[in-house]
Design a protein around this motif. Structure first.
Motif, PDB file in Angstrom:
ATOM      1  N   THR A 331      30.181  45.789  55.827  1.00 16.23           N
ATOM      2  CA  THR A 331      29.132  45.054  55.129  1.00 16.23           C
ATOM      3  C   THR A 331      29.088  43.637  55.690  1.00 16.23           C
ATOM      4  O   THR A 331      30.113  43.074  56.069  1.00 16.23           O
ATOM      5  N   ILE A 332      27.905  43.055  55.730  1.00 19.84           N
ATOM      6  CA  ILE A 332      27.686  41.797  56.432  1.00 19.84           C
ATOM      7  C   ILE A 332      28.533  40.634  55.916  1.00 19.84           C
ATOM      8  O   ILE A 332      28.996  39.804  56.691  1.00 19.84           O
ATOM      9  N   HIS A 333      28.783  40.556  54.592  1.00 20.22           N
ATOM     10  CA  HIS A 333      29.359  39.339  54.032  1.00 20.22           C
ATOM     11  C   HIS A 333      30.095  39.679  52.739  1.00 20.22           C
ATOM     12  O   HIS A 333      29.721  40.620  52.032  1.00 20.22           O
ATOM     13  N   PRO A 334      31.163  38.938  52.414  1.00 18.13           N
ATOM     14  CA  PRO A 334      31.873  39.217  51.158  1.00 18.13           C
ATOM     15  C   PRO A 334      30.976  39.196  49.928  1.00 18.13           C
ATOM     16  O   PRO A 334      31.179  39.977  48.991  1.00 18.13           O
ATOM     17  N   ARG A 335      29.968  38.320  49.906  1.00 18.88           N
ATOM     18  CA  ARG A 335      29.059  38.287  48.747  1.00 18.88           C
ATOM     19  C   ARG A 335      28.266  39.584  48.636  1.00 18.88           C
ATOM     20  O   ARG A 335      28.048  40.094  47.533  1.00 18.88           O
ATOM     21  N   GLN A 336      27.841  40.115  49.785  1.00 22.70           N
ATOM     22  CA  GLN A 336      27.096  41.370  49.757  1.00 22.70           C
ATOM     23  C   GLN A 336      28.003  42.526  49.340  1.00 22.70           C
ATOM     24  O   GLN A 336      27.598  43.414  48.581  1.00 22.70           O
ATOM     25  N   LEU A 337      29.233  42.513  49.808  1.00 22.61           N
ATOM     26  CA  LEU A 337      30.185  43.557  49.423  1.00 22.61           C
ATOM     27  C   LEU A 337      30.425  43.542  47.916  1.00 22.61           C
ATOM     28  O   LEU A 337      30.452  44.587  47.265  1.00 22.61           O
ATOM     29  N   GLU A 338      30.579  42.358  47.354  1.00 20.39           N
ATOM     30  CA  GLU A 338      30.800  42.247  45.914  1.00 20.39           C
ATOM     31  C   GLU A 338      29.563  42.708  45.142  1.00 20.39           C
ATOM     32  O   GLU A 338      29.681  43.328  44.070  1.00 20.39           O
ATOM     33  N   LYS A 339      28.392  42.425  45.668  1.00 21.31           N
ATOM     34  CA  LYS A 339      27.150  42.884  45.027  1.00 21.31           C
ATOM     35  C   LYS A 339      27.100  44.406  44.988  1.00 21.31           C
ATOM     36  O   LYS A 339      26.790  45.010  43.955  1.00 21.31           O
ATOM     37  N   ILE A 340      27.397  45.050  46.122  1.00 21.43           N
ATOM     38  CA  ILE A 340      27.405  46.508  46.190  1.00 21.43           C
ATOM     39  C   ILE A 340      28.417  47.083  45.206  1.00 21.43           C
ATOM     40  O   ILE A 340      28.114  48.017  44.438  1.00 21.43           O
ATOM     41  N   ASN A 341      29.621  46.527  45.233  1.00 22.30           N
ATOM     42  CA  ASN A 341      30.673  47.017  44.352  1.00 22.30           C
ATOM     43  C   ASN A 341      30.291  46.871  42.889  1.00 22.30           C
ATOM     44  O   ASN A 341      30.589  47.747  42.056  1.00 22.30           O
ATOM     45  N   GLY A 342      29.609  45.794  42.554  1.00 21.57           N
ATOM     46  CA  GLY A 342      29.170  45.586  41.180  1.00 21.57           C
ATOM     47  C   GLY A 342      28.161  46.626  40.736  1.00 21.57           C
ATOM     48  O   GLY A 342      28.235  47.145  39.601  1.00 21.57           O
ATOM     49  N   PHE A 343      27.222  46.951  41.594  1.00 23.84           N
ATOM     50  CA  PHE A 343      26.245  47.991  41.277  1.00 23.84           C
ATOM     51  C   PHE A 343      26.945  49.314  40.960  1.00 23.84           C
ATOM     52  O   PHE A 343      26.640  49.981  39.963  1.00 23.84           O
ATOM     53  N   VAL A 344      27.871  49.712  41.825  1.00 25.36           N
ATOM     54  CA  VAL A 344      28.530  51.004  41.655  1.00 25.36           C
ATOM     55  C   VAL A 344      29.435  50.988  40.432  1.00 25.36           C
ATOM     56  O   VAL A 344      29.460  51.952  39.645  1.00 25.36           O
ATOM     57  N   ARG A 345      30.158  49.910  40.262  1.00 26.74           N
ATOM     58  CA  ARG A 345      31.051  49.825  39.098  1.00 26.74           C
ATOM     59  C   ARG A 345      30.275  49.966  37.787  1.00 26.74           C
ATOM     60  O   ARG A 345      30.667  50.720  36.886  1.00 26.74           O
ATOM     61  N   ARG A 346      29.153  49.266  37.697  1.00 28.47           N
ATOM     62  CA  ARG A 346      28.357  49.340  36.464  1.00 28.47           C
ATOM     63  C   ARG A 346      27.764  50.733  36.274  1.00 28.47           C
ATOM     64  O   ARG A 346      27.668  51.234  35.145  1.00 28.47           O
ATOM     65  N   ALA A 347      27.364  51.381  37.383  1.00 31.15           N
ATOM     66  CA  ALA A 347      26.821  52.734  37.280  1.00 31.15           C
ATOM     67  C   ALA A 347      27.884  53.710  36.779  1.00 31.15           C
ATOM     68  O   ALA A 347      27.610  54.563  35.916  1.00 31.15           O
ATOM     69  N   LEU A 348      29.103  53.597  37.307  1.00 29.22           N
ATOM     70  CA  LEU A 348      30.184  54.487  36.877  1.00 29.22           C
ATOM     71  C   LEU A 348      30.524  54.239  35.404  1.00 29.22           C
ATOM     72  O   LEU A 348      30.768  55.191  34.641  1.00 29.22           O
ATOM     73  N   GLU A 349      30.527  52.992  35.003  1.00 30.91           N
ATOM     74  CA  GLU A 349      30.801  52.671  33.601  1.00 30.91           C
ATOM     75  C   GLU A 349      29.731  53.225  32.671  1.00 30.91           C
ATOM     76  O   GLU A 349      30.009  53.542  31.509  1.00 30.91           O
ATOM     77  N   ALA A 350      28.494  53.368  33.215  1.00 32.65           N
ATOM     78  CA  ALA A 350      27.383  53.884  32.407  1.00 32.65           C
ATOM     79  C   ALA A 350      27.325  55.410  32.404  1.00 32.65           C
ATOM     80  O   ALA A 350      26.415  55.982  31.797  1.00 32.65           O
TER      81      ALA A 350
END
Length: 487
Positions: A331-350
């Motif tokens: 992934t291009i940048h740590p901020r983008q990686l954290e954004k991706i991880n946040g999307f998936v984490r919230r989806a799994l929690e839902a």
């Protein structure tokens, strides 16, 4: 070596702006880091309103002569730039892979050759650009494409040079002058392009490159009253900001924005082909605006499709993008990686379920992910993730497939897999998208219109559509009589 030069993958790159044919340093810099290993590549000149004003002034000063340059000469210079790209193709590929983490093999074989093709195509199209005269009650109508003026081109980080030249080439062909503002996460090949254009003989001020952050240099560029066109590729929130900035001067905009594109797989499709198309969406670590990230599968074949997909996805190799065998880079940048991880984490929690992936890897790598058991109104289905994350939903019939496909605020692209030509015609006619592929993906011809619907963009570029945007299209109507005979 100059303190303003950095060496990346053995290639010397100037870290200063390029304004009016000269290299210009800023008092402040920003740090450019490789996503491959986190190493610092360079300290890049950080533009401000001062550099923005200087670049627009240079473009404005160069515009009259460049606009008056005959079409054939403009085309010759664009071909000379393409020649320079081809001579330095390996250097460009190495630098861009190091800078943005995309696959070196892709840069060598596809992306950098396309950069050269961008210049050649629009050079050739310029020479053929014409509209047949027509008459109105005996009066002759003559359509011309007149150069508009200085253009500000703001480009993204996921395919930096290719997407920059997709804008630069038609703007220059049209007779406009350019201020290019590359993304701060991947600025290096834009600097090399300035060198190549100079070596090709492009006059000073016709192409300017200004680096920095949007809030510091982008805002004064897009708000400048002397700018006649703005073209932007990037996110919807940034596009709204640019549009508001441009509104004061009524500066025309071309916006290519985000996507949440569907891949519709019908039961009559070749499922191996459909699975291949789905796996292809992980290209460039999923950092592709056109990616079909929402997989919609007809219920009777969903289980079999998923089996074939997971088998093919398991064969993908994630790792160093400089290695020939690698399929997915970082992934291009740590901020983008954290954004991706946040999307998936919230989806799994839902309540979503990860069929594959669903987690980070080492460094800036995110595992290729497929999520199922997702609701249509959920964030993971509705919002652009811009990473290697796909969702899978099922449908029962054509109507439901089309309803689900169209049920987001985006409309950039869509892909349809079916063995029935009549169904393909029915479904594609109902899809809201700027581009639709049937049993294929990412087949792009520069003659074709490109852009998005809804929140995926404003306007179309490509072929004559590019000249329609970058020019003032004029119709001259001449009466059949009234001229004096000077014979």
């Amino acid at each position: 070596m100059s303190t303003h030069l950095t060496t990346v993958a053995g290639v010397a790159v100037d870290t200063r702006h390029f304004i009016g044919g000269e290299r210009v340093a800023s008092t402040e810099t920003f740090t450019d880091v490789s996503p491959i290993d986190g190493s610092v590549l360079a300290e890049i000149s950080r533009g401000t309103a001062m550099e923005a004003a200087a670049a627009v002034a240079a473009a404005k000063a160069a515009f009259p002569a460049w606009a008056a340059t005959p079409r054939a000469e403009r085309a010759r210079l664009l071909h000379a730039i393409a020649d320079g790209v081809e001579r330095r193709l390996e250097e460009l590929a190495l630098v861009e892979t190091t800078d943005n983490g995309a696959l070196l093999r892709s840069h060598r074989r596809g992306v950098m050759p396309r950069v050269a093709h961008n210049f050649r195509f629009f050079a050739d199209w310029l020479l053929e650009l014409d509209h047949e005269d027509f008459t109105t009650r005996g009066h002759t109508n003559h359509v011309t494409w007149d150069p508009a003026g200085p253009c500000v081109l703001i480009t993204p980080w996921n395919a930096p040079l290719m997407l920059a030249t997709w804008k630069v080439a038609p703007a220059l062909a049209a007779g406009d002058t350019v201020v290019l503002k590359p993304a701060e996460w991947s600025p290096l090949t834009a600097s090399l392009l300035a060198d190549i254009a100079t070596e090709a003989g492009l006059p000073a001020g016709v192409l300017n490159v200004v680096q920095g952050y949007g809030s510091e240099v982008g805002d004064p560029l897009t708000a400048h009253p002397d700018v006649r066109r703005i073209s932007f590729t990037g996110s919807v929130p940034t596009a709204r900001h640019i549009a508001a900035s441009a509104a004061a001067n009524l500066t025309p905009l071309s916006l290519e924005l985000g996507g949440k594109s569907p891949l519709l797989v019908f039961a009559d499709a070749d499922l191996d082909l459909a699975a291949d198309l789905a796996v292809e969406q992980y290209d460039n670590a999923g950092q592709v605006c056109l990616a079909a990230t929402r997989i919609l599968v007809e219920a009777p074949v969903a289980e079999e499709f998923t089996r074939r997909f997971t088998e093919k996805a398991a064969a993908l190799r994630q790792g160093d993008p400089r290695e020939e065998a690698t399929d997915i880079g970082p992934t291009i940048h740590p901020r983008q990686l954290e954004k991706i991880n946040g999307f998936v984490r919230r989806a799994l929690e839902a309540g979503a379920r990860a069929v594959i992936g669903g987690h980070r890897g080492a460094g800036q790598y995110y595992a290729p992910t497929l999520l199922t058991d997702v609701r249509q109104d959920s964030e993971i289905v509705q919002e652009e993730v811009f990473g290697p994350v796909l969702t899978l939903q099922t449908f029962d019939d054509e109507d439901e497939a089309v309803r689900l496909a169209n049920d987001t605020r985006f409309g950039l692209a869509a892909t349809v897999a079916t063995g029935d030509a009549d169904r393909a015609a029915r479904v594609t006619a109902r899809l809201v998208a700027g581009t639709v592929w049937v049993n294929c993906f990412f087949v792009r011809d520069l003659k074709a219109p490109f852009g998005g619907s809804r929140h995926s963009g404003v306007g179309r570029e490509g072929g004559t559509w590019s000249f329609d945007f970058y020019c003032d299209v004029k119709n001259t109507v001449t009466a059949p009589k009234g001229f004096k005979d000077h014979g």
